[in-house]
Design an enzyme around this catalytic site. Sequence first.
Site, short mmCIF file in Angstrom:
data_model
loop_
_atom_site.label_atom_id
_atom_site.label_comp_id
_atom_site.label_asym_id
_atom_site.label_seq_id
_atom_site.Cartn_x
_atom_site.Cartn_y
_atom_site.Cartn_z
N SER A 141 0.88 -1.17 0.00
CA SER A 141 0.00 0.00 0.00
C SER A 141 0.91 1.22 0.00
CB SER A 141 -0.84 -0.02 1.28
OG SER A 141 -1.43 1.23 1.53
N TYR A 154 -2.08 -1.33 10.46
CA TYR A 154 -2.05 -1.50 9.01
C TYR A 154 -0.75 -0.93 8.44
CZ TYR A 154 -3.96 -1.27 4.20
OH TYR A 154 -4.19 -1.43 2.85
P1 NAD Z 1 -11.55 -6.29 0.36
O1 NAD Z 1 -11.99 -6.18 1.78
O2 NAD Z 1 -12.45 -5.89 -0.72
O3 NAD Z 1 -11.02 -7.76 0.05
C1 NAD Z 1 -10.15 -8.42 0.93
C2 NAD Z 1 -10.30 -9.92 0.73
O4 NAD Z 1 -9.39 -10.57 1.62
C3 NAD Z 1 -11.71 -10.42 1.05
O5 NAD Z 1 -12.16 -11.26 0.01
C4 NAD Z 1 -11.52 -11.16 2.37
O6 NAD Z 1 -12.42 -12.27 2.54
C5 NAD Z 1 -10.08 -11.64 2.23
N1 NAD Z 1 -9.49 -11.96 3.53
C6 NAD Z 1 -9.54 -11.26 4.68
N2 NAD Z 1 -8.91 -11.92 5.66
C7 NAD Z 1 -8.44 -13.07 5.11
C8 NAD Z 1 -7.71 -14.16 5.61
N3 NAD Z 1 -7.34 -14.25 6.90
N4 NAD Z 1 -7.40 -15.18 4.76
C9 NAD Z 1 -7.78 -15.12 3.46
N5 NAD Z 1 -8.48 -14.12 2.94
C10 NAD Z 1 -8.82 -13.10 3.75
O7 NAD Z 1 -10.20 -5.42 0.33
P2 NAD Z 1 -9.33 -4.88 -0.91
O8 NAD Z 1 -9.45 -3.40 -0.89
O9 NAD Z 1 -9.59 -5.63 -2.14
O10 NAD Z 1 -7.88 -5.22 -0.33
C11 NAD Z 1 -7.05 -6.22 -0.89
C12 NAD Z 1 -5.61 -5.91 -0.51
O11 NAD Z 1 -5.26 -4.64 -1.06
C13 NAD Z 1 -5.38 -5.80 0.99
O12 NAD Z 1 -4.12 -6.34 1.33
C14 NAD Z 1 -5.36 -4.30 1.22
O13 NAD Z 1 -4.63 -3.94 2.37
C15 NAD Z 1 -4.70 -3.84 -0.06
N6 NAD Z 1 -4.91 -2.43 -0.38
C16 NAD Z 1 -6.16 -1.94 -0.57
C17 NAD Z 1 -6.31 -0.60 -0.89
C18 NAD Z 1 -7.66 0.02 -1.11
O14 NAD Z 1 -7.74 1.24 -1.16
N7 NAD Z 1 -8.74 -0.75 -1.25
C19 NAD Z 1 -5.19 0.23 -1.02
C20 NAD Z 1 -3.92 -0.32 -0.83
C21 NAD Z 1 -3.79 -1.65 -0.51
#
Ligand code: NAD
Length: 259
Positions: A141, A154
Amino acid sequence: MRLHNQVALITGAGRGIGRAIAEHYAREGARVAVADLTLESAADTVAAIEQAGGTALALAMDVTDEQAVDQGVATIVEHWGRLDVALANAGIQHIDPVHKLAYADWSKVMNVHLDGAFLVTRAALRQMYTQGGGTMLYMGSVHSVEASPLKAPYVAAKHGMLGLCRAVAKEGAEHGVRSNIICPGFVRTPLVDKQIPEQAKELGISEEEVISKVMLKNTVDGKFTTLEDVSELAVHLAAFPSAALTGQSIVVSHGWHMQ
Ligand code: NAD
C-alpha cells in the site's frame, strides 16, 4: 497473452482488488488459484473467470492458518504441476488511534497481513525453488512507505511486507525467484467503503471530507486508484522477463506518494 500457461495463486481473491487481478490474470492466459476465507466467496470469482472462458480453481485458505496455506499450495501443484506466481493480497483494515487500540485488534491486522504473507511466501518458495523459479508478489500500500493517523497496525504491517519482499528478493535470486510489492493508493473496495464512516466519526468531519481531504488530498488529480490500475501493474510485474525488476515497491496512487 502476457501470462500464457502460467499458474498463479492469489489470496483474498473472492472480491475487491484480488478478484480484479484474478480476472485480469485469467484474461492474460494464466490458470488462477483463487483463495479466500470461504470456498463460496472464492467460487464466485472462479465462476466469473470460467464464464469468460478462463481457467480457475477455488481454494478455502485462511492465510493465518499454516496448514490451510500449505495444503492450498499442495492442491495447486497436484492440479497444475507447478506454481509460477504467488500474490499475498488478503488484507483487513482497523481504524483507531494507537492509545485506544486493543492488543487483539493490533494482532489481528498484523496476523492477516504479515504472518499471512510469510506463510504464503514460505509455501510458495518451497515449490518455486523445487521447479527452478517463480515470482512472489505482495499487495502492499502507499502505507508501506508512509503513514496515516488511525491506521497504526495497518501501516506497520504494510511496512513489514515491504521488508519481507526485499528479503525474499535477496534470498530468492539464486533460485530464479523475483519478488516485488504493489503499493496502491485508495481504491473503492469494501475495505475502503467501510472505513469512510469510521474515519468521519473519529476525525469529526463528513464522509465527503474524508474522501476529499484525507483520502485523495495529495493525489495529482483528485481521483481514486482503480481496480484496473492495480491489476494492470500486477500483470506487468508477473510478466516481467528478468531479475532486473526485483525487490521493488511500485506505487500506483495517482501521485499521492512519489518515490
Ligand atoms: P476487500 O476487503 O475488498 O477484500 C479483501 C479480501 O481478503 C476479502 O475477500 C476477504 O475475505 C479476504 N481476507 C480477509 N482476511 C483473510 C484471511 N485471513 N485469509 C484469506 N483471505 C482473507 O479489500 P481490498 O481493498 O480488495 O484489499 C485487498 C488488498 O489490497 C489488501 O491487502 C489491502 O490492504 C490492499 N490495499 C487496498 C487498498 C484500497 O484502497 N482498497 C489500497 C492499498 C492496498
